[in-house]
Design a protein around this motif. Structure first.
Motif: not given
Length: 643
Positions: A449-466
């Motif tokens: 869905x285009x709407x889901x892609x519009x809201x897609x974003x990279x995870x916060x650092x508290x998730x990326x560090x692990x």
């Protein structure tokens, strides 16, 4: 320090579970994650010192003293438990940290964090146990905690059904494990590991009369214990709970299905190696089941469309590798693959969670595409995990998976050959579905869905560090640990923790196998990657045409070899019919009909008859009194006459 590595997660569970309302969401996250961080740091230190100090038992309290059954609650620290402490506490700490971001919008954060810590503590009880009963406590404890975690979102009927299914299927395996404990006590008159291991050789010739057959005692025990391992580690025939368990939150999948609970069966087999080395038939059975599971799960993973289910079947397949390594006597190779697998599989699960988080809960691979621009950090880390899983050098999976396959070949047995070739086939399938997942998720056109892609974003650092820490493990763990686990110093590292019978030199022999044996798995993996690229990048219409050309094969794999359907027809539906019959006919008509309901009905009838005598007419009451008086006088007259 030793006690802290085990009991800090319990402290976190108690604080978050009992005082979660007072300390709030953030307080529960800090308490549980902080306790896990300290436990992980201590475990890293213990991992560096315990193998040098050999085995050590730390008594905690006296537990049971009944007749000849006597043992204490004690913690056993040796190389095997040190490895498991490292894996469990480090991965659990990273999952706790990741959950701060992933579960940030959940309404029951203290409960979730408490469950994570409880699960970790139970797993630590299992891996540091000094006797089989204490191990059974941890064994059942992780089953309970996994039930709570899989069904955490209890508002979802699918989550409740998955939790119940996992609990029930595991009970089947646990029954075999319990019988194995009873058999060991009958044979050794003890459940303590030191007593069992010291006397294993002396009872290797004991046979029991079972149903008129002479059965080798240690072989029977080996079969029973492995049935328990099959349930916990989702091996063929008792595997059906694992993919359904993906209904739980993604951090649960990473913790339970990558590094901890599902490896409990592998740990059990390695811990009981002094017994299994005297039970070659049981080891052969372990090899066949492990190899068959590796191939079966890999084929099913080829066509799954849920991103978490693909990784779940990958876990099932990799556990098969660990088991057939143990089955050919290469326990060190099995533990090596268990350790490296914990890092790259937890990375893949948490990476999948990052994708799901970015796409607002979407899990269908067919609804992804072109996400590498949106979540580039997750993209790179998923590549690292996939390269390690596929066994591409110099990533961790290359060292451990190839060692497993080489030991299978080096065993020079029929079951070893069976395991090697099925393992190579599974390696091809693993590489194919890993790159299918990567290409469908991150490359090609976007299909959602285009709407889901519009809201897609990279995870916060508290998730990326692990994810980053696990990525380092996926890259370097194999190279760093190879020499100690299966290299020149493996005998000193494992010392008395793993036992090999005289003449079992399969680890040494694995280093001397022909070059083609070493390179065949790599060629298979590269072929799988190449085929996936052709299917999903160069000719994306080809998979659909192939599915239409081979509909029965496609449906067979898509429906997971129809295990669930067969079990439903042979076991579930007959059990439901029997239960309904016993409920209506047995409980309703016989027990209740003749028991409480029957007595109540009879009382009502008697009361109805007696109530007719209550007419309200005095002459009738006088007549009844007269009859009673006559009967009373007649009774005494007859008594005097006969006396």
């Amino acid at each position: 320090m030793y006690l802290a590595a085990v009991f800090l997660p319990l402290l976190g569970f108690l604080l978050a579970g009992l005082f979660g309302r007072f300390i709030g969401d953030r307080g529960a996250q800090i308490v549980t994650t902080g306790c896990m961080g300290l436990a992980a740091a201590i475990s890293i230190y213990l991992f560096t010192v315990i193998p040098e100090n050999a085995a050590m038992t730390l008594p905690v309290l006296d537990w049971i003293n009944s007749g000849t059954l006597s043992f204490s609650w004690a913690l056993r620290f040796d190389a095997l438990s040190a490895v498991m402490l490292l894996v469990v506490n480090v991965v659990s700490f990273l999952v706790h940290l990741y959950s701060i971001g992933y579960m940030s919008h959940d309404k029951s954060i203290p409960r979730f964090m408490a469950y994570l810590s409880l699960f970790t503590f139970m797993m630590l009880m299992l891996v540091t146990s000094d006797n089989l009963v204490q191990m059974f406590f941890g064994w059942e404890g992780v089953g309970l905690a996994s039930y709570l975690l899989i069904g955490f979102w209890y508002e979802k009927p699918e989550a409740n059904a998955a939790a119940i299914k996992a609990f029930v299927v595991n009970r089947v395996g646990d029954f075999g494990y319990a019988l194995g404990i009873f058999a060991i006590f009958a044979l050794f008159d003890s459940v303590s590991f030191d007593v069992i291991f010291a006397n294993a050789g002396s009872v290797s010739g004991v046979y029991w009369n079972l149903l008129g057959f002479q059965v080798h005692a240690l072989t029977l025990i080996g079969f029973l214990l492995f049935i328990g391992a099959m349930g916990k580690s989702a091996q063929l025939f008792l595997h059906t709970w694992l993919p359904d368990a993906m209904e739980g939150p993604t951090p649960v999948s990473a913790l339970i299905h990558a590094a901890t609970m599902v490896t409990a069966g592998v740990f059990l087999v390695c811990r009981m190696s002094p017994l299994l080395e005297y039970a070659p038939m049981a080891l052969a059975f372990i090899t066949v089941v492990g190899a068959s599971t590796a191939f079966f799960a890999a084929t099913v993973g080829l066509v799954q469309n849920d991103i978490k289910r693909v990784i779940a079947y990958s876990t099932c397949s990799q556990l098969g590798y660990m088991f057939f390594a143990c089955g050919v006597g290469a326990y060190a190779a099995g533990m090596f693959h268990l350790t490296t697998h914990a890092f790259f599989k937890a990375l893949l699960f948490l990476g999948a969670g990052s994708v799901i988080h970015a796409m607002s809960g979407q899990q269908d691979l067919r609804r992804f595409g072109a996400l590498w621009r949106v979540i580039p950090v997750t993209y790179v880390l998923m590549w690292l995990g996939s390269l390690a899983l596929a066994g591409i050098p110099p990533f961790a999976g290359f060292f451990s998976k190839d060692m497993v396959l080489e030991t299978a070949w080096a065993a020079q047995t029929a079951v070893g050959q069976y395991a090697y070739w099925l393992g190579v086939a599974a390696a091809f399938c693993t590489a194919f579905y890993s790159w299918r997942l990567l290409l469908l998720t991150f490359h090609g056109p976007y299909r959602g869905d285009a709407e889901a892609l519009d809201h897609a974003h990279e995870s916060p650092w508290v998730m990326l560090i692990p994810l980053g820490v696990l990525g380092l493990g996926a890259v370097f763990a194999g190279y760093v640990l190879k020499d100690s686990f299966v290299g020149h110093h493996y005998a000193e590292f494992w010392s008395a923790a793993l036992f090999s019978a005289p003449g079992n030199n399969v680890i040494e022999a694995a280093h001397q196998v022909p070059a083609w044996v070493k390179f065949t798995p790599l060629i298979a993996a590269l072929s799988g990657i190449g085929l996936a690229y052709v299917f999903y990048m160069m000719a994306p219409a080809l998979p659909g045409r192939l599915a239409k050309a081979l509909p029965r094969t496609y449906q067979f794999l898509l429906n997971k070899w129809y295990f669930d359907e067969v079990y439903d027809r042979l076991l579930v539906k007959p059990a439901l019919r029997l239960g309904r019959f016993l409920w209506i006919q047995g409980d309703g008509k016989i027990i209740d009909g003749l028991g409480p309901n029957g007595l109540a009905h009879a009382s009502r009838r008697v009361a109805g008859v007696l109530s007719r005598l209550q007419t309200g007419f005095v002459y009738q009451y006088a007549f009844v009194m007269l009859i009673g008086l006559v009967a009373f006088l007649l009774f005494f007259t007859l008594r005097i006459w006969w006396g």
